[in-house]
Write an enzyme that holds these catalytic residues in place. Structure first.
Site, short mmCIF file in Angstrom:
data_model
loop_
_atom_site.label_atom_id
_atom_site.label_comp_id
_atom_site.label_asym_id
_atom_site.label_seq_id
_atom_site.Cartn_x
_atom_site.Cartn_y
_atom_site.Cartn_z
N GLY A 16 0.84 -1.21 0.00
CA GLY A 16 0.00 0.00 0.00
C GLY A 16 0.87 1.25 0.00
O GLY A 16 1.89 1.29 0.67
N LYS A 84 -0.60 -6.86 -5.10
CA LYS A 84 -1.09 -8.12 -5.70
C LYS A 84 0.10 -8.85 -6.33
O LYS A 84 1.11 -8.24 -6.67
CB LYS A 84 -2.07 -7.81 -6.83
CG LYS A 84 -3.43 -7.39 -6.34
CD LYS A 84 -4.44 -7.43 -7.46
CE LYS A 84 -4.43 -6.12 -8.21
NZ LYS A 84 -5.56 -5.89 -9.06
N GLY A 127 5.30 -7.35 3.83
CA GLY A 127 5.21 -8.19 2.62
C GLY A 127 6.37 -7.92 1.68
O GLY A 127 7.12 -8.84 1.32
N ASP A 150 0.59 1.69 8.86
CA ASP A 150 0.14 0.87 10.00
C ASP A 150 1.14 0.87 11.17
O ASP A 150 0.77 0.50 12.29
CB ASP A 150 -0.06 -0.59 9.56
CG ASP A 150 -1.03 -0.73 8.40
OD1 ASP A 150 -1.82 0.20 8.18
OD2 ASP A 150 -0.98 -1.77 7.71
N ARG A 185 -25.14 12.59 19.24
CA ARG A 185 -25.00 11.25 18.66
C ARG A 185 -23.74 10.57 19.14
O ARG A 185 -22.82 11.22 19.65
CB ARG A 185 -24.87 11.36 17.13
CG ARG A 185 -26.14 11.62 16.41
CD ARG A 185 -25.83 11.87 14.95
NE ARG A 185 -27.07 12.00 14.20
CZ ARG A 185 -27.17 12.62 13.04
NH1 ARG A 185 -26.11 13.19 12.50
NH2 ARG A 185 -28.32 12.69 12.42
N MET A 192 -7.73 2.55 9.38
CA MET A 192 -6.93 1.40 8.92
C MET A 192 -5.90 1.00 9.97
O MET A 192 -5.83 1.60 11.04
CB MET A 192 -6.24 1.76 7.61
CG MET A 192 -7.14 1.67 6.40
SD MET A 192 -6.15 1.92 4.92
CE MET A 192 -7.32 1.42 3.66
N GLY A 193 -5.08 0.04 9.63
CA GLY A 193 -4.02 -0.41 10.56
C GLY A 193 -3.83 -1.91 10.55
O GLY A 193 -3.00 -2.44 11.26
N GLU A 245 -9.66 -1.13 12.08
CA GLU A 245 -10.32 -2.08 11.17
C GLU A 245 -10.11 -3.53 11.61
O GLU A 245 -10.89 -4.41 11.27
CB GLU A 245 -9.81 -1.89 9.73
CG GLU A 245 -8.32 -2.14 9.57
CD GLU A 245 -7.82 -2.03 8.13
OE1 GLU A 245 -8.62 -1.93 7.20
OE2 GLU A 245 -6.58 -2.04 7.96
O1 F6P Z 1 -1.03 -1.80 4.99
C1 F6P Z 1 -1.57 -0.58 4.64
C2 F6P Z 1 -3.05 -0.67 4.47
O2 F6P Z 1 -3.54 0.61 4.16
C3 F6P Z 1 -3.81 -1.28 5.66
O3 F6P Z 1 -3.97 -0.37 6.71
C4 F6P Z 1 -5.08 -1.73 5.00
O4 F6P Z 1 -5.67 -2.83 5.68
C5 F6P Z 1 -4.62 -2.17 3.65
O5 F6P Z 1 -3.40 -1.52 3.39
C6 F6P Z 1 -5.60 -1.85 2.54
O6 F6P Z 1 -5.13 -2.32 1.34
P1 F6P Z 1 -5.84 -2.06 -0.06
O7 F6P Z 1 -5.18 -0.85 -0.64
O8 F6P Z 1 -5.56 -3.29 -0.84
O9 F6P Z 1 -7.29 -1.82 0.18
#
Ligand code: F6P
Length: 369
Positions: A16, A84, A127, A150, A185, A192-193, A245
């Protein structure tokens, strides 16, 4: 000791994107050119080398001074990226039509050789750096640079991109406070994370959230409801709940959207689940905001720019000193080198006894436990 054997290095950005990637690229390129080395960028992770037929103008970009001029403050990556088609687990079809994950790293090693690449600066998260470590084991000279919003990479105090993501999340939480209060509310903010709660914890504490749910502390929704009801009784008729998340209920599982061969599973839905559960348990109107990819965009903060520039230059110094199979890591006040093997062998979770968690509890923030 200077290493005169390096003539040409490659840079790849994988996984990412994160704010600061372009600053690292610029720093690597300028530091390398100043040593008389040539620099090429591999497009889209390793795809430019691995799948050159996808690129009519070539999968490698010559990185000249002009190419990296004026990019330090830009989000994204001028090289492109992908999460990917991991070359160690490449989705491949068998004759019978079923799919399996194939290790194609030897093909990539041949491509490095064919393109006269003496060394690689791999900018990525767990990765991409695991892939880079495999190249190092196969005797390519490799230095890794720790990237991810993250902040879940081990052996570095921080990864670049994290500070920008946390700053933006905090700004969003600040904005949600006024509308939450105006409408009385509960506002749930999903950030994310992946499987680590760093973004949720740091932005939640900074944004004075009332509840923070992180993967490291499985939650009990009744405890979350109790916190919101206690606030109500005290006259605070709104609440802010930050949900990572990867947050999961006690005895439950992480909320997964999809799982495909050759890539990490996609998470999503944790915020919506918590929103429905809070509304049911408290009777209060509850709304969900998912920040998602907004956290990956925009210009890097000064902190991220500076560590990105420091990481890039340190990576080139490491190669010049003859190092390989290492990652540059922030260990304030310095940047040091750590073995890639150690940086990638486990994820860096939020320690439950860290002072940010203790301080949050002292401030009355609930973790739903
Ligand atoms: O690892 C970075 C990240 O943004 C995570 O926080 C998130 O779960 C993932 O990548 C989202 O990936 P994608 O761009 O495939 O939706």
């Amino acid at each position: 000791m200077a290493n005169n054997k390096i003539k040409r290095i490659a840079i790849s950005t994988g996984g990412g994107d994160a704010p600061g990637l372009n600053a690292v690229i610029r720093s690597v390129v300028v530091s390398a050119l100043n040593r008389g080395w040539e620099c090429v960028g591999i497009r889209d992770g390793y795809n430019g080398l691995f799948l050159p037929h996808l690129y009519p103008n070539g999968g490698l970009i010559d990185l000249t001074r002009d190419k990296v001029s004026g990019i330090t403050h830009l989000g994204g990556t001028i090289l492109g990226t992908t999460n990917k088609g991991n070359p160690l687990k490449y989705p491949t079809k068998r004759k019978d039509g079923t799919m399996y994950e194939k290790d194609r790293s030897d093909e990539l090693m041949r491509a490095f050789k064919k393109n006269k690449i003496d060394a690689l600066v791999a900018i990525g998260g767990d990765g991409s750096l695991t892939i880079a470590n495999e190249f190092a084991k196969k005797r390519l000279r490799v230095v890794g640079v720790p990237k991810t919003i993250d902040n879940d990479l081990d052996k570095t105090v921080i990864t670049f991109g994290f500070d920008t993501a946390v700053s933006f999340a905090t700004t969003c939480i600040d904005r949600l406070h006024s509308t939450a209060e105006a409408h009385q509310r509960v506002m749930v903010v999903e950030v994310m994370g992946r499987y680590a709660g760093w973004i949720a914890l740091n932005s939640g504490v900074s944004g004075t959230a009332d509840v923070i749910l992180i993967p490291e502390i499985p939650y009990d929704i009744q405890k979350v409801a109790q916190k919101i009801n206690d606030r109500e009784k005290r006259g605070s008729k709104f609440s802010i709940v930050v949900v990572a998340e990867g947050a999961k209920p006690k005895g439950g599982a992480v909320s997964v959207v999809s799982k495909e061969l050759g890539r990490a599973e996609r998470l999503g839905g944790a915020g919506e689940t918590v929103t429905k559960e809070i509304q049911a348990a408290t009777g209060k109107e509850t709304r969900c905001v998912v920040l998602g990819h907004l956290l990956r965009g925009g210009s890097p903060t000064t902190f991220d720019r500076l560590i990105s520039l420091r990481f890039g230059a340190a990576a080139v110094r490491a190669l010049d000193e003859g190092k390989s199979g290492i990652m540059v890591a922030l260990d304030p006040p310095t940047v040091r080198y750590v073995p890639l093997e150690q940086a990638t062998h486990r994820m860096k979770s939020v320690p439950l006894d860290c002072d940010t968690i203790l301080s949050a509890r002292d401030l009355g923030i609930s973790f739903g436990d």
